[in-house]
Scaffold this motif. Structure first.
Motif, PDB file in Angstrom:
ATOM      1  N   VAL A 266     -49.164   2.334  29.601  1.00  0.00           N
ATOM      2  CA  VAL A 266     -48.652   3.327  30.532  1.00  0.00           C
ATOM      3  C   VAL A 266     -47.166   3.533  30.292  1.00  0.00           C
ATOM      4  O   VAL A 266     -46.393   2.576  30.266  1.00  0.00           O
ATOM      5  CB  VAL A 266     -48.899   2.885  31.991  1.00  0.00           C
ATOM      6  CG1 VAL A 266     -48.281   3.875  32.963  1.00  0.00           C
ATOM      7  CG2 VAL A 266     -50.385   2.738  32.252  1.00  0.00           C
ATOM      8  N   SER A 267     -46.748   4.785  30.092  1.00  0.00           N
ATOM      9  CA  SER A 267     -45.340   5.111  29.859  1.00  0.00           C
ATOM     10  C   SER A 267     -44.923   6.242  30.779  1.00  0.00           C
ATOM     11  O   SER A 267     -45.699   7.150  31.057  1.00  0.00           O
ATOM     12  CB  SER A 267     -45.111   5.536  28.399  1.00  0.00           C
ATOM     13  OG  SER A 267     -45.484   4.515  27.508  1.00  0.00           O
ATOM     14  N   GLU A 268     -43.684   6.170  31.246  1.00  0.00           N
ATOM     15  CA  GLU A 268     -43.128   7.221  32.080  1.00  0.00           C
ATOM     16  C   GLU A 268     -41.839   7.724  31.457  1.00  0.00           C
ATOM     17  O   GLU A 268     -41.208   7.026  30.666  1.00  0.00           O
ATOM     18  CB  GLU A 268     -42.878   6.711  33.503  1.00  0.00           C
ATOM     19  CG  GLU A 268     -44.153   6.323  34.242  1.00  0.00           C
ATOM     20  CD  GLU A 268     -43.895   5.886  35.666  1.00  0.00           C
ATOM     21  OE1 GLU A 268     -42.722   5.938  36.081  1.00  0.00           O
ATOM     22  OE2 GLU A 268     -44.850   5.507  36.357  1.00  0.00           O
ATOM     23  N   GLY A 269     -41.454   8.920  31.817  1.00  0.00           N
ATOM     24  CA  GLY A 269     -40.256   9.506  31.243  1.00  0.00           C
ATOM     25  C   GLY A 269     -40.613  10.718  30.408  1.00  0.00           C
ATOM     26  O   GLY A 269     -41.187  11.684  30.906  1.00  0.00           O
ATOM     27  N   VAL A 297     -36.768   3.141  23.916  1.00  0.00           N
ATOM     28  CA  VAL A 297     -38.143   3.451  23.529  1.00  0.00           C
ATOM     29  C   VAL A 297     -39.087   2.453  24.200  1.00  0.00           C
ATOM     30  O   VAL A 297     -38.957   1.250  24.000  1.00  0.00           O
ATOM     31  CB  VAL A 297     -38.317   3.398  21.998  1.00  0.00           C
ATOM     32  CG1 VAL A 297     -39.766   3.680  21.612  1.00  0.00           C
ATOM     33  CG2 VAL A 297     -37.389   4.404  21.318  1.00  0.00           C
ATOM     34  N   THR A 298     -40.027   2.966  24.983  1.00  0.00           N
ATOM     35  CA  THR A 298     -40.991   2.089  25.654  1.00  0.00           C
ATOM     36  C   THR A 298     -42.292   1.974  24.877  1.00  0.00           C
ATOM     37  O   THR A 298     -43.024   0.999  25.032  1.00  0.00           O
ATOM     38  CB  THR A 298     -41.303   2.600  27.065  1.00  0.00           C
ATOM     39  OG1 THR A 298     -41.837   3.933  26.979  1.00  0.00           O
ATOM     40  CG2 THR A 298     -40.033   2.638  27.914  1.00  0.00           C
ATOM     41  N   ARG A 299     -42.586   2.978  24.054  1.00  0.00           N
ATOM     42  CA  ARG A 299     -43.783   2.933  23.220  1.00  0.00           C
ATOM     43  C   ARG A 299     -43.582   3.882  22.058  1.00  0.00           C
ATOM     44  O   ARG A 299     -42.893   4.895  22.192  1.00  0.00           O
ATOM     45  CB  ARG A 299     -45.024   3.314  24.042  1.00  0.00           C
ATOM     46  CG  ARG A 299     -46.345   3.000  23.401  1.00  0.00           C
ATOM     47  CD  ARG A 299     -47.448   2.835  24.468  1.00  0.00           C
ATOM     48  NE  ARG A 299     -47.612   3.990  25.307  1.00  0.00           N
ATOM     49  CZ  ARG A 299     -48.468   4.990  25.059  1.00  0.00           C
ATOM     50  NH1 ARG A 299     -49.223   4.951  23.969  1.00  0.00           N
ATOM     51  NH2 ARG A 299     -48.577   6.001  25.882  1.00  0.00           N
ATOM     52  N   ALA A 300     -44.164   3.554  20.922  1.00  0.00           N
ATOM     53  CA  ALA A 300     -44.003   4.408  19.749  1.00  0.00           C
ATOM     54  C   ALA A 300     -45.260   4.378  18.900  1.00  0.00           C
ATOM     55  O   ALA A 300     -45.933   3.353  18.801  1.00  0.00           O
ATOM     56  CB  ALA A 300     -42.801   3.962  18.916  1.00  0.00           C
ATOM     57  N   ASP A 301     -45.560   5.517  18.292  1.00  0.00           N
ATOM     58  CA  ASP A 301     -46.694   5.655  17.385  1.00  0.00           C
ATOM     59  C   ASP A 301     -46.199   6.408  16.159  1.00  0.00           C
ATOM     60  O   ASP A 301     -45.867   7.593  16.240  1.00  0.00           O
ATOM     61  CB  ASP A 301     -47.825   6.407  18.076  1.00  0.00           C
ATOM     62  CG  ASP A 301     -49.083   6.505  17.216  1.00  0.00           C
ATOM     63  OD1 ASP A 301     -49.072   5.950  16.102  1.00  0.00           O
ATOM     64  OD2 ASP A 301     -50.056   7.139  17.642  1.00  0.00           O
ATOM     65  N   VAL A 302     -46.123   5.710  15.035  1.00  0.00           N
ATOM     66  CA  VAL A 302     -45.580   6.275  13.799  1.00  0.00           C
ATOM     67  C   VAL A 302     -46.702   6.432  12.788  1.00  0.00           C
ATOM     68  O   VAL A 302     -47.441   5.483  12.516  1.00  0.00           O
ATOM     69  CB  VAL A 302     -44.473   5.362  13.221  1.00  0.00           C
ATOM     70  CG1 VAL A 302     -43.990   5.882  11.871  1.00  0.00           C
ATOM     71  CG2 VAL A 302     -43.307   5.264  14.201  1.00  0.00           C
ATOM     72  N   TYR A 314     -42.062   7.413  23.207  1.00  0.00           N
ATOM     73  CA  TYR A 314     -42.003   7.520  24.663  1.00  0.00           C
ATOM     74  C   TYR A 314     -40.686   6.887  25.100  1.00  0.00           C
ATOM     75  O   TYR A 314     -40.422   5.707  24.803  1.00  0.00           O
ATOM     76  CB  TYR A 314     -43.185   6.802  25.307  1.00  0.00           C
ATOM     77  CG  TYR A 314     -44.514   7.444  24.979  1.00  0.00           C
ATOM     78  CD1 TYR A 314     -45.097   8.375  25.838  1.00  0.00           C
ATOM     79  CD2 TYR A 314     -45.188   7.126  23.795  1.00  0.00           C
ATOM     80  CE1 TYR A 314     -46.312   8.976  25.531  1.00  0.00           C
ATOM     81  CE2 TYR A 314     -46.399   7.730  23.480  1.00  0.00           C
ATOM     82  CZ  TYR A 314     -46.957   8.643  24.347  1.00  0.00           C
ATOM     83  OH  TYR A 314     -48.147   9.245  24.040  1.00  0.00           O
ATOM     84  N   VAL A 315     -39.848   7.663  25.770  1.00  0.00           N
ATOM     85  CA  VAL A 315     -38.496   7.185  26.070  1.00  0.00           C
ATOM     86  C   VAL A 315     -38.196   7.308  27.558  1.00  0.00           C
ATOM     87  O   VAL A 315     -38.786   8.119  28.272  1.00  0.00           O
ATOM     88  CB  VAL A 315     -37.436   7.974  25.267  1.00  0.00           C
ATOM     89  CG1 VAL A 315     -37.675   7.821  23.772  1.00  0.00           C
ATOM     90  CG2 VAL A 315     -37.430   9.463  25.652  1.00  0.00           C
ATOM     91  N   ARG A 316     -37.252   6.508  27.979  1.00  0.00           N
ATOM     92  CA  ARG A 316     -36.719   6.603  29.331  1.00  0.00           C
ATOM     93  C   ARG A 316     -35.253   6.198  29.278  1.00  0.00           C
ATOM     94  O   ARG A 316     -34.778   5.661  28.267  1.00  0.00           O
ATOM     95  CB  ARG A 316     -37.486   5.703  30.296  1.00  0.00           C
ATOM     96  CG  ARG A 316     -37.314   4.220  30.031  1.00  0.00           C
ATOM     97  CD  ARG A 316     -38.145   3.389  30.987  1.00  0.00           C
ATOM     98  NE  ARG A 316     -37.963   1.967  30.743  1.00  0.00           N
ATOM     99  CZ  ARG A 316     -38.715   1.014  31.268  1.00  0.00           C
ATOM    100  NH1 ARG A 316     -39.718   1.344  32.051  1.00  0.00           N
ATOM    101  NH2 ARG A 316     -38.489  -0.249  31.003  1.00  0.00           N
ATOM    102  N   ASP A 317     -34.532   6.459  30.357  1.00  0.00           N
ATOM    103  CA  ASP A 317     -33.116   6.108  30.416  1.00  0.00           C
ATOM    104  C   ASP A 317     -32.958   4.591  30.408  1.00  0.00           C
ATOM    105  O   ASP A 317     -33.651   3.883  31.139  1.00  0.00           O
ATOM    106  CB  ASP A 317     -32.495   6.697  31.688  1.00  0.00           C
ATOM    107  CG  ASP A 317     -30.990   6.521  31.714  1.00  0.00           C
ATOM    108  OD1 ASP A 317     -30.279   7.413  31.237  1.00  0.00           O
ATOM    109  OD2 ASP A 317     -30.547   5.470  32.214  1.00  0.00           O
ATOM    110  N   ALA A 318     -32.063   4.093  29.563  1.00  0.00           N
ATOM    111  CA  ALA A 318     -31.904   2.636  29.406  1.00  0.00           C
ATOM    112  C   ALA A 318     -31.431   1.966  30.690  1.00  0.00           C
ATOM    113  O   ALA A 318     -31.698   0.780  30.910  1.00  0.00           O
ATOM    114  CB  ALA A 318     -30.929   2.342  28.270  1.00  0.00           C
ATOM    115  N   VAL A 346     -43.784  12.912  30.634  1.00  0.00           N
ATOM    116  CA  VAL A 346     -44.955  12.084  30.899  1.00  0.00           C
ATOM    117  C   VAL A 346     -45.142  12.006  32.404  1.00  0.00           C
ATOM    118  O   VAL A 346     -44.209  11.660  33.132  1.00  0.00           O
ATOM    119  CB  VAL A 346     -44.773  10.665  30.312  1.00  0.00           C
ATOM    120  CG1 VAL A 346     -45.996   9.811  30.605  1.00  0.00           C
ATOM    121  CG2 VAL A 346     -44.508  10.742  28.820  1.00  0.00           C
ATOM    122  N   PRO A 347     -46.344  12.335  32.918  1.00  0.00           N
ATOM    123  CA  PRO A 347     -46.573  12.295  34.364  1.00  0.00           C
ATOM    124  C   PRO A 347     -46.225  10.943  34.943  1.00  0.00           C
ATOM    125  O   PRO A 347     -46.613   9.900  34.408  1.00  0.00           O
ATOM    126  CB  PRO A 347     -48.071  12.585  34.501  1.00  0.00           C
ATOM    127  CG  PRO A 347     -48.424  13.335  33.254  1.00  0.00           C
ATOM    128  CD  PRO A 347     -47.538  12.760  32.182  1.00  0.00           C
TER     129      PRO A 347
END
Length: 378
Positions: A266-269, A297-302, A314-318, A346-347
């Motif tokens: 689950v990721s927000e931002g 970065v809270t999650r990444a798919d490369v 998936y990013v959010r403010d640090a 992201v909802p």
């Protein structure tokens, strides 16, 4: 185990494409390794590496912090390694990632012992960079072909990411609707019954079953259904030695581990979807820019397809504050001229009702796998 699934695509439509049907059959067939049972692992090292085919797979786990991913990609770029695929998860201030790299000149796996040793040492130093890592940076070697998502669950479970961690702000964060998990005992048939109610999403069942399997439980029967935006699951389990969950401590442990399994994905931002020509150092440059703009970065798919890099961050403010739209627009100007950039919000779980609606059994859509209860209880 016998199982019957009634599935649709993520838009709720019937799957009619023959190639998709054939792929599903192959992925779930007897020769598949969807649960990673053909692999093995050796815990206790901070960096694990092994070479398969034309790439070297690297597993990392440690304490998450702003800029960590940028430093990892910078180390690999400086060692003339190209990251052709990667998956990164964060949860409770822990990070786990699996990276697939090859040599930038030969496009072959990195197999020189001295070079691997240097890579391992530098990545270990990056993971130890925060200096206050109580649990330490740990990963493990994996042998054979392993499902990446399954392996990330195993790494984070072994790292005990289900224990309370993170900053004070994160620990005090109010989540309107946490997963509701209860464990009861079926006296008549000798099963532990796990009931789960949470926000529905793709791969939810996979995450739950993987975690129960890694905790040495066997799922004998289960029913899965949905009620609006919520997923409802009822699983009848025993430990592989035949015992059920009897003590309060055992039940609490399973509940914590299942909550973690549900939350890891689950990721927000915001999600940043980047597509462009692949090159060595691209990921290092992109993640450096994200760090400079105060994003973590809270999650990444490369992924790399041919010469095209297709990456999702998936990013959010640090600092934990909402991401300023001015920051997003500045990002567009900074990196949008070199790669195609698509930004999506992201909802947030905050948009969910604090109280989940009580499921109406008459209106539920669902399926059952494992056959009828009588088949296992007879």
């Amino acid at each position: 185990m016998n199982a019957v699934f009634h599935v649709t695509d993520q838009q709720g439509n019937k799957i009619t494409d023959q190639k998709t049907i054939e792929y599903i059959e192959k992925a779930l067939g007897p020769e598949s390794n969807i649960l990673g049972t053909k692999g093995d692992s050796w815990p206790g090292k901070s960096v694990g590496m092994h070479s398969i085919g034309d790439y070297t797979a690297i597993e990392l786990i440690g304490t998450d912090r702003p800029g960590l991913l940028s430093e990892i990609f910078a180390v690999l770029a400086n060692l003339h390694c190209n990251v052709i695929a990667a998956e990164v998860w964060t949860h409770n201030m822990r990070v786990a990632c699996i990276l697939f790299v090859n040599d930038e000149a030969t496009f072959q796996a990195v197999d020189d012992p001295s070079r691997l040793s240097k890579m391992e040492e530098q990545l270990r130093n990056v993971l130890r960079g925060c200096g206050d890592d109580v649990r330490g940076a740990r990963t493990s070697f994996s042998i054979g072909t392993t499902h990446v998502d399954r392996r990330l669950h195993q790494l984070m479970l072994a790292d005990k990411d289900y224990e309370i961690g993170g900053s004070v702000a994160e620990r005090n964060e109010v989540i309107p609707f946490r997963p509701v998990i209860t464990i009861d005992h079926c006296e008549e048939k000798g099963y532990s019954v796990v009931n789960i109610k949470c926000k529905d999403r793709p791969k939810l069942l996979f995450d739950i079953v993987c975690t129960l399997t890694d905790m040495q439980f066997v799922v004998f029967h289960a029913s899965v259904s949905s009620d609006g935006p919520y997923g409802l699951q009822e699983l009848y389990i025993r430990h592989k030695d035949g015992f059920t969950l009897d003590s309060k401590e055992e039940k609490e442990m399973v509940i914590k581990c299942l909550e973690a399994a549900i939350s890891r994905r689950v990721s927000e931002g915001f999600s940043l979807e980047l597509c462009g020509r692949d090159r060595v150092g691209l990921l290092s440059d992109v993640t450096r820019v994200l760090r400079e703009y105060g994003l973590t970065v809270t999650r990444a798919d490369v992924t790399t397809i041919g010469e095209q890099a297709m990456n999702v961050f998936y990013v959010r403010d640090a600092s934990g504050n909402p991401v300023d739209m001015k920051t997003i627009e500045a990002l567009r100007r900074e990196i949008g001229h070199t790669v195609m950039l698509n930004v999506k919000r992201v909802p947030s779980s905050a948009s969910a009702s604090a109280k989940a609606p009580q499921p109406s059994r008459g209106a539920r859509k669902g399926f059952s796998f494992g056959g009828l209860l009588g088949r296992f209880w007879g």
